[in-house]
Design an enzyme around this catalytic site. Structure first.
Site, PDB file in Angstrom:
ATOM      1  N   LYS A 116      48.183  37.685  47.938  1.00  0.00           N
ATOM      2  CA  LYS A 116      47.599  39.272  48.205  1.00  0.00           C
ATOM      3  C   LYS A 116      46.276  39.132  48.859  1.00  0.00           C
ATOM      4  CE  LYS A 116      46.867  43.313  45.477  1.00  0.00           C
ATOM      5  NZ  LYS A 116      46.526  43.673  43.966  1.00  0.00           N
TER       6      LYS A 116
ATOM      7  N   SER B  46      49.491  47.778  42.819  1.00  0.00           N
ATOM      8  CA  SER B  46      48.999  47.433  44.245  1.00  0.00           C
ATOM      9  C   SER B  46      49.371  46.481  44.661  1.00  0.00           C
ATOM     10  CB  SER B  46      47.521  47.469  44.044  1.00  0.00           C
ATOM     11  OG  SER B  46      47.301  46.490  43.376  1.00  0.00           O
TER      12      SER B  46
ATOM     13  N   SER C 256      49.656  46.298  38.349  1.00  0.00           N
ATOM     14  CA  SER C 256      49.664  46.050  39.730  1.00  0.00           C
ATOM     15  C   SER C 256      50.537  44.647  40.151  1.00  0.00           C
ATOM     16  CB  SER C 256      48.256  45.970  40.280  1.00  0.00           C
ATOM     17  OG  SER C 256      47.656  47.206  40.560  1.00  0.00           O
TER      18      SER C 256
END
Lengths: 491, 100
Positions: free
Chosen positions: A91, A166, A190
């Site tokens: 990420k 997210s 997330s």
């Protein structure tokens, strides 16, 4: 490439999903080299990423160099480390030396970290091949991946739907077969929610389980790094590698890291599973409810003891979370001021102007909203009413979990009240977007661990995620309980 | 109404954000709605609850013993400065510090 270790991918359209064990067997039997495997994944990415927008940066040079080292180990007949040759995505809020890391924000458009996050360093030391960086909501603030400055990620299962957020990119690349595993971060859901929306298992370890060193902070008392993969055993393998004390993160714990893979194999018979009524309330989609209830039936059949438990303060979790998370964010994001990192507004004549114009141009809408909210709840006159109050309620919520885990080994609930929603559906209503985090934020506040595991699909064909929560540092139990439902659903 | 336009202007100032007129009103409305929702915490009597400032209890947390106070070389200074928009020698250069 051996048939073993391949799982047929249904809805994603890709023909094969590699597993970590599949890669290991393929390498050991010399059916595939690590370099060939990296090449295969880059070819898949080239074919699919234009549509999904899940990768923001690719790191071919570093990936092939690492794959070459793995191939040399194979050639020399040396033992292979746990993740040898496994293609993994990271990420974009996690620092990677020499690979552009934007946090999904324009303000870090050209930032290239000079060091690796501890989790990344540990992955590579275990032989993993870092393919690149995945798209996410700006500074991990969002539940749909629509807050990225680089455009939304599409859900590979249904392209008109969000992948969740997210860590939407990290979930999407695994679901689409563009990585064998990935790292995401979870602050209020997330990791778990995008895992559920994209139909892949994912894990948020307990607070302190994985070092946050090199994670660009959103809310330091809530942020956790954790894995996505195509099966529960693989997320356990990745967590095993990245977990454990790190001198560079004072909040990382010295608690020993058990052998998760050995623990997973243990039967769940006799485990006490708590079902909190508050996690099946209004606003819950009927299709989600049916699948979760069917999942709970599986535990009954496997000889678990099901117990109705009460978590009466759950309804206060969203308010508590968004006060604390935005307060911490307003403080953490103060460092982005145009002094030390890239992107400084050119027009500013004074220092104060430079801060203001840089931040105004660099931050997106949701970041600004949260910075404002966080600044407000911390400001003189409001601190006690909001921030302190939320810290008090956080303790109440945490104690509620501690009490529950005195009676049950794990808690089972939906990961999210609905399956993946449509792109654009909630973008104009921030509060509605926040409320969708209802089932994930409480575990974040309490610091406990949780897994999301696919538990079937709605009638529209969208994945449903079951959430398995366990107490502090009881990751092994969460994996074991999640694995039991995975085995039954796959069968 | 929980938050006024003046409050929003003041908060933007504290946060070093420069908002347009349209942004000001939009944020005021949205933040007002969110604060209104957050007001539900007032339903709870927390007078006797200690605020939770640490996530882990002492027995769960890392060994509180601090490490030896020894210098550990970082060696990234030059690379870090290269990331800066305006480095000079071993410094970050910024515009003159003059109040408006």
């Amino acid at each position: 490439m051996g048939a073993k270790g391949r799982l047929e991918a249904g809805a994603t359209g890709m023909t094969t999903h590699w597993t970590i064990d599949g890669v290991r067997e393929g390498l050991a039997a010399k059916k595939v080299s690590a370099r060939e495997l990296a090449g295969e994944f880059y070819a898949r990415i080239a074919a699919r990423n234009g549509e999904l927008n899940a990768y923001l940066a690719l790191s071919q040079e570093r990936a092939y160099a690492q794959a070459g080292r793995v191939d040399a180990l194979v050639a020399a007949g040396k033992p292979l480390p746990a993740l040898a040759g496994v293609p993994i995505a990271i990420k974009d809020v996690i620092s990677t030396r020499g690979i552009r890391t934007t946090c999904g924000s324009k303000i870090l458009e050209n930032y290239v970290p000079p060091y690796d996050a501890t989790a990344v360093e540990r992955l590579e030391a275990a032989g993993a091949v870092i393919l690149g960086k995945t798209n996410c909501d700006e500074f991990a603030m969002g539940s749909s991946n629509e807050n990225s400055a680089y455009g939304p990620v599409k859900n590979p299962v249904a392209l008109d739907c969000v992948p969740g957020g997210s860590s939407g990119g990290s979930a999407a690349v695994v679901a689409a077969g563009l990585a064998v595993a990935s790292l995401g971060t979870d602050t209020g859901g997330s990791i778990r929610q995008p895992g559920a929306f994209c139909g892949v298992p994912a894990m948020m370890g307990s607070y302190g389980r994985v070092s946050r060193y090199g994670l660009i902070a959103f809310a330091s008392s809530l942020d956790r790094i954790g894995p996505f993969a195509t099966n529960v055993r693989d997320i356990a393998t990745v967590l095993q590698v990245i977990a454990g004390r790190d001198a560079n993160d004072a909040t990382s714990t010295t608690a020993p890291v058990p052998d998760y893979r050995a623990e997973i194999a243990k039967p769940v018979k006799g485990l006490r599973i708590g079902i909190p009524k508050e996690y099946f309330g209004a606003g819950m989609d009927e299709g989600v409810r049916q699948k979760i209830e069917a999942g709970i039936e599986i535990y009954k059949k496997l000889g678990c003891t099901l117990m109705d438990i009460r978590m009466p303060h759950t309804d206060y979790a969203i308010a508590t979370y968004y006060i604390l998370a935005t307060a911490e964010a307003s403080s953490n994001l103060a460092r982005f001021d145009g002094v030390r990192y890239t992107a400084r507004a050119a027009s500013a004549a004074t220092l104060a102007d430079m801060y203001r114009v840089t931040r105004n141009e660099g931050f997106g809408d949701e970041c600004k909203r949260r910075i404002m909210l966080g600044t407000y709840v911390l400001s003189a006159g409001y601190y006690d009413a909001y921030y302190k109050k939320a810290q008090q309620v956080r303790r109440i919520l945490t104690e509620e979990f501690l009490t529950a885990f005195g009676e049950v080994d794990a808690i089972v609930a939906p990961t999210a009240p609905t399956a993946a929603f449509k792109l654009g559906e909630k973008t104009n209503d921030p509060l509605a977007m926040y409320l969708a985090d209802i089932y994930t934020v409480t575990a974040s506040l309490a610091g406990i661990c949780g897994v999301t595991v696919p538990c079937g699909a709605t009638s529209a064909g969208l994945p449903v995620g079951m959430q398995v929560l366990a107490g502090h540092f009881r990751e092994a139990t969460a994996f074991r309980v999640a694995r039991a439902v995975e085995a039954a659903v796959l069968r | 109404m929980k938050i006024s336009r003046e409050d929003v202007v003041r908060v933007a100032e504290l946060a070093y954000l420069e908002l347009s007129e349209a942004e000001l009103e939009n944020y005021r409305k949205q933040i007002d709605e969110i604060l209104e929702y957050m007001g539900k915490l007032d339903e709870l009597d927390t007078a006797s609850v200690e605020p939770m400032a640490q996530v882990l209890t002492e027995d769960q947390a890392a060994d509180a013993t601090l490490r030896e106070d020894v210098e550990v070389p970082c060696g990234l200074g030059a690379e870090i400065l290269r990331q800066s928009p305006d480095p000079e020698g071993s410094y970050f250069r910024v515009p003159k510090v003059i109040e408006r």
